[in-house]
Write a protein that holds these residues in place. Structure first.
Motif, PDB file in Angstrom:
ATOM      1  N   ILE A 108       0.869  -1.178   0.000  1.00 29.67           N
ATOM      2  CA  ILE A 108       0.000   0.000   0.000  1.00 29.67           C
ATOM      3  C   ILE A 108       0.905   1.227   0.000  1.00 29.67           C
ATOM      4  CG2 ILE A 108      -1.926   1.139   1.134  1.00 29.67           C
ATOM      5  CD1 ILE A 108      -2.256  -1.452   2.760  1.00 29.67           C
ATOM      6  N   VAL A 109       0.711   2.093  -0.971  1.00 30.54           N
ATOM      7  CA  VAL A 109       1.574   3.271  -1.083  1.00 30.54           C
ATOM      8  C   VAL A 109       0.709   4.521  -1.233  1.00 30.54           C
ATOM      9  CG1 VAL A 109       3.538   2.029  -2.087  1.00 30.54           C
ATOM     10  CG2 VAL A 109       1.750   2.921  -3.580  1.00 30.54           C
ATOM     11  N   PRO A 110       1.253   5.683  -0.830  1.00 27.95           N
ATOM     12  CA  PRO A 110       0.479   6.918  -0.985  1.00 27.95           C
ATOM     13  C   PRO A 110       0.196   7.205  -2.453  1.00 27.95           C
ATOM     14  CG  PRO A 110       2.358   7.257   0.468  1.00 27.95           C
ATOM     15  CD  PRO A 110       2.537   5.912  -0.161  1.00 27.95           C
ATOM     16  N   ASN A 111      -0.965   7.772  -2.715  1.00 26.93           N
ATOM     17  CA  ASN A 111      -1.309   8.137  -4.087  1.00 26.93           C
ATOM     18  C   ASN A 111      -1.668   9.623  -4.126  1.00 26.93           C
ATOM     19  OD1 ASN A 111      -1.733   7.507  -6.817  1.00 26.93           O
ATOM     20  ND2 ASN A 111      -3.935   7.371  -6.486  1.00 26.93           N
ATOM     21  N   LEU A 112      -2.913   9.956  -3.878  1.00 28.77           N
ATOM     22  CA  LEU A 112      -3.253  11.376  -3.772  1.00 28.77           C
ATOM     23  C   LEU A 112      -2.801  11.913  -2.411  1.00 28.77           C
ATOM     24  CD1 LEU A 112      -6.858  11.200  -5.256  1.00 28.77           C
ATOM     25  CD2 LEU A 112      -4.836  12.161  -6.366  1.00 28.77           C
ATOM     26  N   ALA A 113      -2.803  11.048  -1.426  1.00 27.35           N
ATOM     27  CA  ALA A 113      -2.319  11.461  -0.104  1.00 27.35           C
ATOM     28  C   ALA A 113      -0.796  11.396  -0.080  1.00 27.35           C
ATOM     29  CB  ALA A 113      -2.889  10.546   0.963  1.00 27.35           C
ATOM     30  N   GLU A 114      -0.236  12.328   0.655  1.00 24.87           N
ATOM     31  CA  GLU A 114       1.221  12.265   0.866  1.00 24.87           C
ATOM     32  C   GLU A 114       1.505  11.361   2.052  1.00 24.87           C
ATOM     33  OE1 GLU A 114       3.855  15.940   0.313  1.00 24.87           O
ATOM     34  OE2 GLU A 114       3.620  15.785   2.492  1.00 24.87           O
ATOM     35  N   SER A 115       0.610  11.458   3.055  1.00 25.32           N
ATOM     36  CA  SER A 115       0.798  10.634   4.258  1.00 25.32           C
ATOM     37  C   SER A 115      -0.498  10.605   5.058  1.00 25.32           C
ATOM     38  CB  SER A 115       1.910  11.235   5.143  1.00 25.32           C
ATOM     39  OG  SER A 115       1.511  12.528   5.578  1.00 25.32           O
ATOM     40  N   VAL A 116      -0.554   9.691   6.011  1.00 23.89           N
ATOM     41  CA  VAL A 116      -1.639   9.697   6.977  1.00 23.89           C
ATOM     42  C   VAL A 116      -1.022   9.335   8.325  1.00 23.89           C
ATOM     43  CG1 VAL A 116      -2.299   7.281   6.529  1.00 23.89           C
ATOM     44  CG2 VAL A 116      -3.971   8.859   7.510  1.00 23.89           C
ATOM     45  N   ARG A 155      -1.829   8.749  12.662  1.00 26.59           N
ATOM     46  CA  ARG A 155      -2.861   8.573  13.690  1.00 26.59           C
ATOM     47  C   ARG A 155      -2.807   9.736  14.673  1.00 26.59           C
ATOM     48  NH1 ARG A 155      -6.146   4.693  16.051  1.00 26.59           N
ATOM     49  NH2 ARG A 155      -5.631   2.964  14.677  1.00 26.59           N
ATOM     50  N   ASP A 156      -3.977  10.195  15.095  1.00 26.14           N
ATOM     51  CA  ASP A 156      -4.081  11.280  16.065  1.00 26.14           C
ATOM     52  C   ASP A 156      -5.185  10.864  17.042  1.00 26.14           C
ATOM     53  OD1 ASP A 156      -4.109  13.654  17.432  1.00 26.14           O
ATOM     54  OD2 ASP A 156      -5.142  14.785  15.856  1.00 26.14           O
ATOM     55  N   GLY A 157      -4.821  10.043  18.018  1.00 26.33           N
ATOM     56  CA  GLY A 157      -5.820   9.475  18.929  1.00 26.33           C
ATOM     57  C   GLY A 157      -6.707   8.503  18.160  1.00 26.33           C
ATOM     58  N   GLU A 158      -8.022   8.778  18.217  1.00 32.73           N
ATOM     59  CA  GLU A 158      -8.942   7.911  17.472  1.00 32.73           C
ATOM     60  C   GLU A 158      -9.173   8.420  16.057  1.00 32.73           C
ATOM     61  OE1 GLU A 158     -12.464   7.522  19.771  1.00 32.73           O
ATOM     62  OE2 GLU A 158     -11.505   6.304  21.312  1.00 32.73           O
ATOM     63  N   SER A 159      -8.473   9.516  15.732  1.00 29.99           N
ATOM     64  CA  SER A 159      -8.619  10.112  14.399  1.00 29.99           C
ATOM     65  C   SER A 159      -7.366   9.861  13.577  1.00 29.99           C
ATOM     66  CB  SER A 159      -8.843  11.622  14.519  1.00 29.99           C
ATOM     67  OG  SER A 159      -9.972  11.888  15.305  1.00 29.99           O
ATOM     68  N   PHE A 160      -7.450  10.276  12.321  1.00 27.49           N
ATOM     69  CA  PHE A 160      -6.302  10.207  11.419  1.00 27.49           C
ATOM     70  C   PHE A 160      -6.202  11.542  10.685  1.00 27.49           C
ATOM     71  CE2 PHE A 160      -8.000   5.960  11.901  1.00 27.49           C
ATOM     72  CZ  PHE A 160      -6.862   5.213  12.184  1.00 27.49           C
ATOM     73  N   VAL A 161      -4.975  11.991  10.503  1.00 29.26           N
ATOM     74  CA  VAL A 161      -4.780  13.229   9.736  1.00 29.26           C
ATOM     75  C   VAL A 161      -4.227  12.850   8.370  1.00 29.26           C
ATOM     76  CG1 VAL A 161      -3.543  15.421   9.601  1.00 29.26           C
ATOM     77  CG2 VAL A 161      -4.429  14.610  11.803  1.00 29.26           C
ATOM     78  N   ILE A 162      -4.987  13.206   7.365  1.00 30.94           N
ATOM     79  CA  ILE A 162      -4.580  12.900   5.983  1.00 30.94           C
ATOM     80  C   ILE A 162      -3.942  14.157   5.404  1.00 30.94           C
ATOM     81  CG2 ILE A 162      -5.394  12.244   3.681  1.00 30.94           C
ATOM     82  CD1 ILE A 162      -7.931  11.110   5.178  1.00 30.94           C
ATOM     83  N   ARG A 163      -2.745  14.000   4.864  1.00 32.28           N
ATOM     84  CA  ARG A 163      -2.084  15.139   4.222  1.00 32.28           C
ATOM     85  C   ARG A 163      -2.018  14.876   2.720  1.00 32.28           C
ATOM     86  NH1 ARG A 163       0.917  19.527   5.203  1.00 32.28           N
ATOM     87  NH2 ARG A 163       2.670  20.015   3.834  1.00 32.28           N
ATOM     88  N   LEU A 164      -2.565  15.801   1.951  1.00 32.46           N
ATOM     89  CA  LEU A 164      -2.602  15.637   0.499  1.00 32.46           C
ATOM     90  C   LEU A 164      -1.282  16.028  -0.142  1.00 32.46           C
ATOM     91  CD1 LEU A 164      -6.105  17.204  -0.232  1.00 32.46           C
ATOM     92  CD2 LEU A 164      -5.452  14.831  -0.680  1.00 32.46           C
ATOM     93  N   LYS A 165      -0.992  15.465  -1.303  1.00 31.45           N
ATOM     94  CA  LYS A 165       0.166  15.919  -2.081  1.00 31.45           C
ATOM     95  C   LYS A 165      -0.124  17.341  -2.578  1.00 31.45           C
ATOM     96  CE  LYS A 165       1.830  11.430  -3.617  1.00 31.45           C
ATOM     97  NZ  LYS A 165       1.833  10.413  -4.662  1.00 31.45           N
ATOM     98  N   PRO A 166       0.908  18.103  -2.880  1.00 29.75           N
ATOM     99  CA  PRO A 166       0.659  19.494  -3.312  1.00 29.75           C
ATOM    100  C   PRO A 166       0.142  19.559  -4.750  1.00 29.75           C
ATOM    101  CG  PRO A 166       3.016  19.019  -3.307  1.00 29.75           C
ATOM    102  CD  PRO A 166       2.340  17.809  -2.750  1.00 29.75           C
ATOM    103  N   ASP A 167      -0.566  20.623  -5.040  1.00 30.02           N
ATOM    104  CA  ASP A 167      -0.964  20.993  -6.414  1.00 30.02           C
ATOM    105  C   ASP A 167      -1.783  19.923  -7.124  1.00 30.02           C
ATOM    106  OD1 ASP A 167       0.531  23.335  -6.025  1.00 30.02           O
ATOM    107  OD2 ASP A 167       2.363  22.297  -6.672  1.00 30.02           O
ATOM    108  N   LEU A 168      -2.638  19.254  -6.415  1.00 27.93           N
ATOM    109  CA  LEU A 168      -3.500  18.256  -7.068  1.00 27.93           C
ATOM    110  C   LEU A 168      -4.700  18.947  -7.708  1.00 27.93           C
ATOM    111  CD1 LEU A 168      -3.558  15.561  -4.237  1.00 27.93           C
ATOM    112  CD2 LEU A 168      -2.363  15.381  -6.425  1.00 27.93           C
ATOM    113  N   LYS A 169      -5.130  18.395  -8.844  1.00 26.41           N
ATOM    114  CA  LYS A 169      -6.288  18.998  -9.510  1.00 26.41           C
ATOM    115  C   LYS A 169      -7.228  17.910  -9.993  1.00 26.41           C
ATOM    116  CE  LYS A 169      -4.800  23.465 -11.011  1.00 26.41           C
ATOM    117  NZ  LYS A 169      -3.635  24.066 -11.578  1.00 26.41           N
TER     118      LYS A 169
END
Lengths: 491, 306
Positions: free
Chosen positions: A66-74, A76-90
């Motif tokens: 499993i590798v990042p695609n549109l996301a740069e990374s994800v 864990r933040d407690g029971e949540s997750f923070v998804i960071r997108l790659k730059p300049d996506l359209k």
């Protein structure tokens, strides 16, 4: 003079054909086509992802990781997750894919599609900044990357009528049940180097091969093995074969005799010579377990073949060989029906080989071919059934174990109930790190081997036929990604 | 007469209602849950929550009588619901696909009918002649040769070897080979019935009398036996026309035609309830319509019925 005029006339007449051959879209022939251009409807997300139109935040690479695609990374933040997108996506309409658009996409997917809610429920979504979104699933999720690689969560922007997606292609013309015309998405990198494509739905394997031979199809996806010798004789065609992430297996109904006895199941597992199956199917690899070897969590050793040990197990189970070799117990014959289905022609091909292997140790096997095997499995009206499935659609092996081997699962077709397996699956839900999950999966596999509710057979190869224009196409080990950004057409 | 017409109309409505009831009962009695099938077909988790959510979305969470009443009400008001598989309105799918099946089915029957007369007359006149042999071979061939095999053979010959047609053809040309295959399969049964009618007449005393009076055999056979043979042909045609709706699936699959047959095959495997229910009712209506037309034809052909 007359000849010259004729030659000129012929050249002029043929010129449009030659030009057409250069510029016409690549034609992909395959058995499936999306039913909708809205990825939030039904299973359209799966088909649109396969067609190179839709994408997910994470994806599964050629090696099954499993590798990042549109996301740069994800993270864990407690029971949540923070998804960071790659730059300049359209999106394909030119609008930006930022955290706000991502939130809208996930909200719509989970609102519209129960399959998406099946992944993360109705999540709480908060935009943190332009590229980051916090996602709190409604229920606990362990392997979040795998979930974010699932097709119901394909990222899209919906304007009330049309959905715009982010893949390397975008739809131009759609004829449901027939064809989908695609053009390169101008907002995806290297758009100019990708050809236009027309996907044609061709339901019959022979017609697919004929389309390739007639020059109308450039990429014939998943050719039937029996068509290969004929196609390989044509110099203008290239056939590429690749092991896929699907696995062929025999499901044993543990509620029915004789497979209610673990020793009989183990005997079947030992009595099948997988190399014969591979030879019959015209390619592939002997199975090592539930997962094809492309996956990092797959077992390494091929399943053991030992007919003598299998016979010993049957003796121990009370099935004694009569003078004619047929095994009996309490006046009953050791027999069962092996059910298979024509939609996977390989399975019909290997069924007689399995019968031959088992009859050698005293079984009597009837083969039954059914048009619709899934209903039969669900109703548990079978003794043993050949089955093909994608072993890790989201790149995580827990899925198939949860679905097919947890005692409470509705798709536990074998009626397999084993407390240690259930407990191991419970523990797996608490594990996040990929190496630790791989080790846990291998442990579960050993528990399953010992009970043998499933006999793993082989990893198939799929055959893709290519015209000269499409000869650079490299098949992916899955039908989840047939068209990709690396598609090129030769002049 | 109006009273008879009203009675016929009421009978047809009753039959259609019974067909709808049977459709609902048969389809719902099929083993397996469409929600589970749909999930496992695409490698998704068939957990209880997702299955229930799909049931709710598709209206399968109600009691069966309520489901039937709701479906019938919607069906009668033109809302045939959406396909579980495609998500598209079923009425739209039928409207788009039915013409494809009708072109193939009726086109094939029409082409077969063009050949029925000459072949059957020739075979009736000379039971050992070339027409009889061709007809017997066509009948046997239609029974023995699977349509998919014949379709692949024709595609290979015309599209790959001769390159005069396209495998993935578009426009009217794409219908030529499928129509020929349907014609081939229909020719034998139709022509044999017509031939039997003519042969029966050719053995009759009144026909021999006509010949004794010096009548031309061809003209006499047509004049004395044509109407009688067409009466039998109309019955055979009724049976053949009955399967036009959905019965051309094999040809549609081989030639990639988006007809009703392919839709039906996909829907059966996925237990697409509303598609199957709609199909059974449409097929029943179709059979009734064909029977009605056939009764009219018999009325015209058989003076005893007037």
């Amino acid at each position: 003079m007359q000849f010259r005029i004729l030659a000129t006339a012929a050249a002029l007449a043929l010129a449009p054909i030659a030009a057409d051959a250069q510029t016409r879209p690549l034609v992909v022939g395959q058995g499936f086509l999306t039913d909708s251009l809205d990825p939030a409807q039904g299973v359209a997300g799966w088909a649109l992802q396969s067609h190179g139109v839709a994408e997910t935040l994470f994806t599964v690479d050629r090696e099954g990781r499993i590798v990042p695609n549109l996301a740069e990374s994800v993270r864990r933040d407690g029971e949540s997750f923070v998804i960071r997108l790659k730059p300049d996506l359209k999106f394909a309409d030119g609008s930006p894919l930022d955290a706000t658009a991502l939130k809208a996409s996930l909200e719509r997917a989970t609102k519209e599609n129960p399959r998406a809610r099946g992944q993360i429920g109705t999540p709480v979504l908060d935009v943190l900044n332009a590229r980051e979104l916090r996602l709190r699933p409604e229920r606990p999720v362990a392997a979040i990357e795998s979930v974010l690689a699932e097709f119901p969560l394909a990222i899209h922007k919906f304007d009330g009528t049309n959905a715009s997606m982010t893949g390397p292609f975008r739809a131009v013309e759609f004829k449901r049940g027939e064809s989908l015309r695609l053009e390169p998405n101008p907002f995806y990198r290297d758009a100019a180097s990708r050809p236009a494509v027309t996907i044609r739905r061709i339901g019959d394997a022979q017609t697919l091969a004929l389309g390739l031979e007639s020059g109308e199809v450039d990429i014939a996806f998943n050719l039937a093995p029996e068509t290969l010798p004929r196609l390989k004789r044509r110099p203008e065609l290239t056939i590429k074969s690749t092991p896929v992430a699907y696995q062929y297996m025999a499901l044993l109904n543990t509620q029915r005799a004789p497979f209610d006895d673990v020793k009989v199941r183990q005997a079947v597992d030992l009595a099948i010579d997988r190399s014969m199956l591979v030879a019959a199917a015209n390619g592939g690899e002997a199975a090592t377990g539930m997962f094809p070897r492309v996956f990092p969590f797959a077992s390494e050793t091929p399943r053991k073949f030992d007919a003598r040990e299998a016979e010993k197990l049957l003796d121990e189970a009370g099935w004694k060989a009569a003078a004619n070799g047929q095994r009996m117990k309490d006046g009953r014959v050791l027999e069962f029906t092996l059910t298979t289905y024509p939609q996977r022609p390989d399975l019909v091909t290997i069924a007689p080989v399995i019968r031959a292997n088992l009859e050698r140790i005293g079984f009597r096997v009837r083969i039954e071919v059914t048009e619709a095997i899934s209903p039969q499995l669900q109703a548990k009206r079978y003794d043993a059934a050949l089955w093909a499935m994608h072993a890790a659609p989201g790149g995580d092996g827990a899925f198939v174990f949860e679905q097919y081997l947890r005692s409470t699962s509705t798709t536990n077709f074998m009626s397999f109930a084993n407390a240690p397996v259930d407990a191991a699956l419970d523990r797996l839900r608490e594990i996040d790190a990929a190496p630790a999950r791989a080790a846990a999966l291998k442990g579960i596999e050993q528990l399953v081997f010992a009970q043998a509710p499933v006999v793993y057979l082989m990893t198939p190869v799929w055959h893709v036929g290519l015209s000269k224009r499409a000869s650079s196409y490299v098949p992916y080990p899955s039908d989840y990604y047939v068209l990709r950004a690396d598609l090129r057409a030769s002049p | 007469m109006p009273r008879a017409a009203i009675a016929e109309g009421l009978r047809a409505l009753l039959l259609l209602w019974l067909a709808s009831l049977a459709a609902f009962a048969v389809v719902r009695a099929m083993p397996a849950d469409p929600a589970v099938l749909s999930l496992i077909a695409f490698g998704q988790a068939a957990d209880a929550e997702t299955v229930e959510a799909l049931h709710r979305e598709w209206g399968l969470d109600q009691a069966l009588p309520l489901q039937y009443a709701a479906w019938l009400g919607d069906f009668l008001t033109g809302d045939w619901r959406r396909s579980f598989k495609t998500g598209a309105p079923i009425l739209d799918e039928f409207a788009k696909r039915l013409p494809v099946s009708l072109i193939v089915g009726f086109g094939g029957l029409f082409v077969a009918l063009l050949a029925v007369g000459p072949l059957a007359r020739g075979a009736a006149k000379r039971p050992n002649g070339w027409a009889a042999r061709v007809l017997d071979a066509a009948t046997l061939g239609a029974q023995a040769i699977p349509a998919f095999w014949l379709g692949c053979l024709l595609l290979w010959f015309f599209a790959v070897e001769l390159r005069v047609v396209d495998v993935l053809g578009e426009g009217p040309a794409r219908y030529v080979l499928p129509i020929l295959i349907v014609a081939f399969t229909g020719l034998g049964p139709l022509a044999q019935v017509y031939r039997a009618g003519l042969a029966e007449v050719s053995r009759a005393d009144y026909f021999r009398t006509a010949l004794a009076k010096g009548a031309d055999p061809d003209t006499a056979l047509e004049a004395q036996g044509g109407r009688y043979a067409r009466l039998g042909l109309s019955a055979a045609l009724t049976a053949e026309a009955g399967w036009v709706v959905g019965g051309t699936a094999v040809v549609e699959v081989v030639f990639g035609l988006p007809g009703l047959g392919t839709f039906l095959v996909d829907s059966i495997a996925m237990r697409d309830y509303f598609v199957l229910q709609a199909y059974i009712v449409v097929a029943a209506a179709w059979m009734l319509a064909i029977a009605f037309v056939a009764a009219g034809a018999r009325h015209l052909l058989d003076p005893r019925l007037r």
